[in-house]
Scaffold this active site. Sequence first.
Site, PDB file in Angstrom:
ATOM      1  N   GLU A 189       0.820  -1.218   0.000  1.00  0.00           N
ATOM      2  CA  GLU A 189       0.000   0.000   0.000  1.00  0.00           C
ATOM      3  C   GLU A 189       0.855   1.270   0.000  1.00  0.00           C
ATOM      4  O   GLU A 189       0.330   2.368  -0.148  1.00  0.00           O
ATOM      5  CB  GLU A 189      -0.942   0.002   1.210  1.00  0.00           C
ATOM      6  N   ASN A 273      -1.046  -7.782  -3.720  1.00  0.00           N
ATOM      7  CA  ASN A 273      -1.633  -6.882  -4.700  1.00  0.00           C
ATOM      8  C   ASN A 273      -0.591  -5.983  -5.349  1.00  0.00           C
ATOM      9  O   ASN A 273       0.440  -5.654  -4.759  1.00  0.00           O
ATOM     10  CB  ASN A 273      -2.699  -6.014  -4.032  1.00  0.00           C
ATOM     11  N   ASP A 315      -7.626  -4.787  -4.985  1.00  0.00           N
ATOM     12  CA  ASP A 315      -6.787  -5.117  -3.827  1.00  0.00           C
ATOM     13  C   ASP A 315      -7.058  -6.539  -3.326  1.00  0.00           C
ATOM     14  O   ASP A 315      -7.124  -6.794  -2.134  1.00  0.00           O
ATOM     15  CB  ASP A 315      -6.980  -4.112  -2.677  1.00  0.00           C
TER      16      ASP A 315
END
Length: 612
Positions: A189, A273, A315
């Site tokens: 992230e 992801n 995601d």
Amino acid sequence: MVGTVGASPVLANDQLVELAKDPANWVMTGRDYNAQNYSEMDEINKENVKELRPAWSFSTGVLNGHEGTPLVVGDKMFVHTPFPNIVYALDLKDPGTILWQNKPQQNPTARTVACCDVVNRGLAYWPGDDENGPLIFRTQLDGHIAALDAETGETVWMMENSDIKVGSTLTIAPYVIKDMVLVGSSGAELGVRGYVTAYDVKTGEKRWRAFATGPDEELKLAEDFNAPNPHYGQFNLGTETWEGDAWKIGGGTNWGWYAYDPEEDLFYYGSGNPAPWNETMRPGDNKWTMAIWGREAETGEAKFAYQKTPHDEWDYAGVNVMMLSEQEDKEGNMRKLLTHPDRNGIVYTLDRTNGDLISADKMDDTVNWVKEVQLDTGLPVRDPEFGTRMDHQARDICPSAMGYHNQGHDSYDPERKLFMLGINHICMDWEPFMLPYRAGQFFVGATLNMYPGPKGDRENGLGLGQIKAYNAITGEMAWEKMERFSVWGGTMSTAGGVTFYGTLDGFIKARDSDTGDLLWKFKLPSGVIGHPMTYQHDGRQYVAIMYGVGGWPGVGLVFDLNDPTAGLGSVGAFRRMKEFTQMGGGLMVFSLDGEGPYSDPNVGEYVSGEDA
């Protein structure tokens, strides 16, 4: 006591296999290399499980989310905590006695770049050899991996695996194979490029490192990579499926679980992801994020990789548990299988010797981003209505970014040939936006609203989870039950016909493995995001579970957030959780009728000089 097993380091596999055969022990995450989270003990069974009572408990002294399980080897239990990542060694003869504790000094900046609470998923154990005593391995949020003397708790060595300055943290449970300890990475992230690394157990020297994105030599692809399934893709795709140098900040971190087949010398895990979440900013399939990997342990070379969600838009980080079994396929052929419940709502089963895709079933009929997975190509057939492109406002995508399955470590019952799955039942709305990459800052590019799936109570924000029993050969669910919140931590199944799991609202539950009927539950001091384990001591079976609500579903509660889009969308989904549980941190251990070390009231008593 934990002892040094006389053998050469390369035989550590054999030592761990033998230790895991003894039901007294729980020597690694998943209990053994198959990662089945299954125990052959049946002292506690479906007939008497209702007689379970607390035998003893332990407070870790730490709040935030407690994931994973403790380890048990002989007369010792090793307990870990979230940040600041303390390790305790307890004496199972008198677990009120802390044999040693190791409290690392960490850079507090690590807390500010952790994605989803400051969790840690567990420890690893190396049995030792003729020259070296046994070791406990710990990962730290600040990016370090440490080896601790299992007898004294002293730090033997420490290495920096991840750089928190660019947002790379460590939450994964390390994993011992041969004389190496494997460790992944976190931080997709924040645009971190994912990798797995093998360190020498004795010295901490880096043996090899393999990335998820980039040039083939950095991915460590074998010469025959994906040769049995060339349609999965083979060479040069770690760069060619990205625009320009986007692979350098492309995600693919692995912070979940490993499994290992000593006969094949292959270990298995999932890469996560791609970064950023906004798919418009990274054209292409973005290989090899979102993949199931089979790598040679000795060299790190990848024999196969199967990308489940090419060009992920939601995601659906694919780091979830890999469970190994040997079963007959639909044609009656005995095969070595790998079963993986993915965040994208599909349960995949592969032949773990070569990566053949055997089945890909929806874990719930409400999964809607994909119509089906084509077994001949391995590709998902998307429904464009639920895509997240910039010119499209996506509504009611199922599952949400949390997935219908996340970090929970599930179990496989080989007698019933059933996988016991802890499920999320959460959907979402998705609004993308553009943003620049800045090292060490969140690199997401989407605003999310999450809520219960179609089978839940959307008006009241409940019905966010399920527990299911899945047959990977038939693709059918033997049974399924709804839960108030996600079954985030996973399950444990036993030969006694009982499946155990914890709940976010603070219960440990036991269900009949054949029917799903609820047989027993106990209210814990805080919600659960870890999974149960079982061990035997002095001839008695115990069931243990860590409690301490947190993790991604607990972000709002832990950090007192109210914006429903905060916590990457989790705050809105779990807005009701604070009504049912609060923060805590500890371990609760159960036995039949609560019998245990303190059934003798003299155990652990102080004896003065006059009474000695």
